[in-house]
Design an enzyme around this catalytic site. Structure first.
Site, PDB file in Angstrom:
ATOM      1  N   GLY A 101     -15.346   3.235   3.390  1.00 50.22           N
ATOM      2  CA  GLY A 101     -14.447   4.059   4.071  1.00 50.22           C
ATOM      3  C   GLY A 101     -13.663   3.597   2.072  1.00 50.22           C
ATOM      4  N   GLN A 102     -14.305   3.138   1.584  1.00 47.37           N
ATOM      5  CA  GLN A 102     -13.591   2.793  -0.187  1.00 47.37           C
ATOM      6  C   GLN A 102     -13.440   3.496  -1.116  1.00 47.37           C
ATOM      7  OE1 GLN A 102     -16.368  -0.261  -1.552  1.00 47.37           O
ATOM      8  NE2 GLN A 102     -14.127  -0.662  -3.442  1.00 47.37           N
ATOM      9  N   ASP A 114       0.828  -1.417   0.065  1.00 49.03           N
ATOM     10  CA  ASP A 114      -0.096   0.181   0.232  1.00 49.03           C
ATOM     11  C   ASP A 114       1.266   0.909  -0.243  1.00 49.03           C
ATOM     12  OD1 ASP A 114      -3.144   0.536   0.845  1.00 49.03           O
ATOM     13  OD2 ASP A 114      -2.080   2.518   1.205  1.00 49.03           O
ATOM     14  N   HIS A 136     -10.314  -5.095  -4.052  1.00 51.51           N
ATOM     15  CA  HIS A 136      -8.788  -5.350  -2.964  1.00 51.51           C
ATOM     16  C   HIS A 136      -9.399  -5.729  -1.744  1.00 51.51           C
ATOM     17  CE1 HIS A 136      -9.711  -1.443  -2.685  1.00 51.51           C
ATOM     18  NE2 HIS A 136      -9.217  -0.706  -1.374  1.00 51.51           N
TER      19      HIS A 136
HETATM   20  P1  AMP Z   1      -9.138   1.438   0.117  1.00 49.34           P
HETATM   21  O1  AMP Z   1     -10.243   2.828   1.360  1.00 49.34           O
HETATM   22  O2  AMP Z   1     -10.039   0.404   1.365  1.00 49.34           O
HETATM   23  O3  AMP Z   1     -10.405   2.041  -0.956  1.00 49.34           O
HETATM   24  O4  AMP Z   1      -8.296   1.397   0.241  1.00 49.34           O
HETATM   25  C1  AMP Z   1      -7.519   1.833  -1.786  1.00 49.34           C
HETATM   26  C2  AMP Z   1      -6.521   1.390  -0.542  1.00 49.34           C
HETATM   27  O5  AMP Z   1      -5.463   2.196  -1.757  1.00 49.34           O
HETATM   28  C3  AMP Z   1      -5.280   3.248  -0.198  1.00 49.34           C
HETATM   29  O6  AMP Z   1      -4.992   2.328   1.166  1.00 49.34           O
HETATM   30  C4  AMP Z   1      -4.335   3.657  -0.931  1.00 49.34           C
HETATM   31  O7  AMP Z   1      -3.399   3.877   0.084  1.00 49.34           O
HETATM   32  C5  AMP Z   1      -4.213   2.863  -1.767  1.00 49.34           C
HETATM   33  N1  AMP Z   1      -3.534   2.976  -3.106  1.00 49.34           N
HETATM   34  C6  AMP Z   1      -3.633   3.767  -3.743  1.00 49.34           C
HETATM   35  N2  AMP Z   1      -3.223   4.097  -4.529  1.00 49.34           N
HETATM   36  C7  AMP Z   1      -2.269   3.225  -4.729  1.00 49.34           C
HETATM   37  C8  AMP Z   1      -1.085   2.984  -5.537  1.00 49.34           C
HETATM   38  N3  AMP Z   1      -0.508   3.450  -6.633  1.00 49.34           N
HETATM   39  N4  AMP Z   1      -0.349   1.650  -4.996  1.00 49.34           N
HETATM   40  C9  AMP Z   1      -0.563   1.217  -3.652  1.00 49.34           C
HETATM   41  N5  AMP Z   1      -1.829   1.714  -3.426  1.00 49.34           N
HETATM   42  C10 AMP Z   1      -2.249   2.592  -3.644  1.00 49.34           C
END
Ligand code: AMP
Length: 113
Positions: A90-91, A28, A97
């Protein structure tokens, strides 16, 4: 197209920690714990509530991938798997994922508000 689809398509670079037929695992970008890895399925679904169109093989394969990533990470003291599903959770990325979180003790319940 979401950021994770761009990573899957190699349009955006990322560190691939693990890959099999069903998923990739990447760190992440904003880790919340010492170990914070995302397991991204190769088959599209917007969230956990959108996997009804997956085959049984895809569903089983993805969940087995999560287990394989956890074993690969050698997080013997335990880990938590989180699927943020929808806005209240909070998605922020509309591509399914799993967050694997580990590396320090976690409280329960996992929210602070
Ligand atoms: P969610 O809130 O469950 O949708 O989580 C999305 C996650 O994606 C967050 O924890 C972000 O920090 C992570 N994220 C966003 N862009 C990237 C990226 N390019 N590489 C890795 N993680 C990412």
């Amino acid at each position: 197209m979401t950021i994770f689809e761009k990573i899957l398509n190699n349009e955006i670079p990322s560190q691939i920690l693990y890959e099999d037929d069903f998923a990739i695992a990447i760190p992440d970008i904003q880790p919340q714990l010492p170990v914070h890895v995302l397991v991204i399925p190769k088959t599209f679904a917007t969230s956990l509530s959108d996997i009804g169109h997956w085959s049984s093989e895809q569903t089983a394969g993805y969940f087995q991938s999560i287990d394989k990533v956890a074993k690969h990470l050698q997080i013997e003291n335990g880990y938590r798997v989180v699927f943020n599903t929808g806005s209240d959770a909070g998605q922020t990325v509309a591509y399914l994922h799993a967050h694997i979180l580990a590396g320090s003790a976690m409280g329960w319940p996992p929210f602070s508000n």
